[in-house]
Design a protein around this motif. Structure first.
Motif, mmCIF file in Angstrom:
data_model
loop_
_atom_site.group_PDB
_atom_site.id
_atom_site.type_symbol
_atom_site.label_atom_id
_atom_site.label_comp_id
_atom_site.label_asym_id
_atom_site.label_seq_id
_atom_site.Cartn_x
_atom_site.Cartn_y
_atom_site.Cartn_z
ATOM 1 N N ASN A 144 0.916 -1.306 -0.120
ATOM 2 C CA ASN A 144 0.139 -0.159 -0.184
ATOM 3 C C ASN A 144 0.842 0.467 0.142
ATOM 4 N N ILE A 145 0.318 1.892 -0.922
ATOM 5 C CA ILE A 145 1.212 3.317 -0.854
ATOM 6 C C ILE A 145 1.557 4.222 1.002
ATOM 7 N N GLY A 146 2.068 4.274 0.732
ATOM 8 C CA GLY A 146 2.847 5.198 2.546
ATOM 9 C C GLY A 146 3.176 4.423 3.354
ATOM 10 N N GLN A 147 2.991 3.035 3.548
ATOM 11 C CA GLN A 147 2.881 2.667 4.760
ATOM 12 C C GLN A 147 4.521 1.289 4.130
ATOM 13 N N SER A 148 5.203 1.732 4.180
ATOM 14 C CA SER A 148 6.495 0.807 3.293
ATOM 15 C C SER A 148 6.783 -0.061 4.724
ATOM 16 N N ASN A 149 7.115 0.842 6.610
ATOM 17 C CA ASN A 149 7.657 0.090 7.059
ATOM 18 C C ASN A 149 6.126 -0.893 7.882
ATOM 19 N N TYR A 150 5.203 -0.380 7.509
ATOM 20 C CA TYR A 150 4.211 -1.544 7.549
ATOM 21 C C TYR A 150 3.589 -2.448 7.301
#
Length: 244
Positions: A144-150
């Motif tokens: 998902n966009i904006g959730q690299s860490n998650y």
């Protein structure tokens, strides 16, 4: 049903975790330990359910985990179910994620799962039976966009779970490890989102609605129970068809 089961649920004070705790209690688990950093919001659980205990626990504190698990093992002689539900988000685009936010999400969502499982799995293996259910996400399977860490953590727990399914049973123990991957769910984290955002989430889901915590709890309870005794190493998506 979870009759005669000793269960531990991390992140069990509110949202999906709380619903899992309540569902386990209703399914007649002998004892359900609702572990969370914020225990005040869960105090009424113990009044409502005599088979629920609330425990303040940080999944990043290995010493506290060891002490807690030793107490339970001494009291009950076993631990039947572990639900790794504790998790946080610190969302941002890749070029804006701070190292602090990267480390924090990985510490809680990935290392926290490792810490709890490492402490409990040997007890299950010694007893020859147990079920570990870890909360992943469709973000962990499909990004998902904006959730690299998650996404890294939720994909990571799936990989660990597959390895554990093979490792924990290699000497004959019936110790199972599975994941649940929720889609868009109504929780305290999503309830305050703008209506436009919520409508967009619903439009992307074939069943046309957001999931409820009970939808997730039902899946977790199934995987934790003896009804799923021949299921291990799997990721159950509960997402209304969001990711097909």
């Amino acid at each position: 049903m979870l009759t005669n089961k000793i269960c531990i649920v991390t992140g069990g004070a509110q949202g999906i975790g709380r619903c899992i705790v309540e569902t386990f209690a209703q399914q007649q688990a002998t004892m359900v330990y609702a572990c969370d950093m914020n225990t005040q919001v869960a105090e009424e659980l113990t009044a409502q359910y005599p088979n629920v205990r609330v425990k303040q626990l940080n999944v990043c504190d290995r010493q506290a985990i060891q002490s807690f698990i030793q107490e339970i093992h001494q009291e009950h002689g076993k631990i039947d179910v572990l639900v790794n539900n504790a998790g946080i988000t610190r969302d941002n685009l890749l070029d804006r994620i701070s190292e602090e936010d990267w480390d924090m999400v990985l510490d809680v969502n990935l290392k926290g799962v490792f810490n709890m499982t490492q402490a409990i799995a040997p007890i299950m293996i010694e007893n020859g039976i147990g079920s570990i259910v870890t909360m992943s996400s469709v973000v962990g399977t499909d990004g998902n966009i904006g959730q690299s860490n998650y996404a890294a953590t939720k994909g990571g727990v799936i990989a660990m779970t597959k390895g554990w399914a093979k490792e924990f049973s290699r000497k004959g123990a019936q110790v199972r490890a599975n994941c649940v991957a929720p889609g868009f769910i109504e929780t305290p984290m999503t309830i305050d989102l703008p209506e436009k955002v919520l409508d967009h989430m619903k439009s992307k889901t074939p069943l046309g609605r957001m999931g409820k915590p009970q939808d997730i709890a039902n899946g977790v309870a199934f995987l934790a129970s003896d009804n799923a005794s021949f299921i291990t190493g799997q990721t159950l998506k509960i997402d209304g068809g969001l990711v097909i």
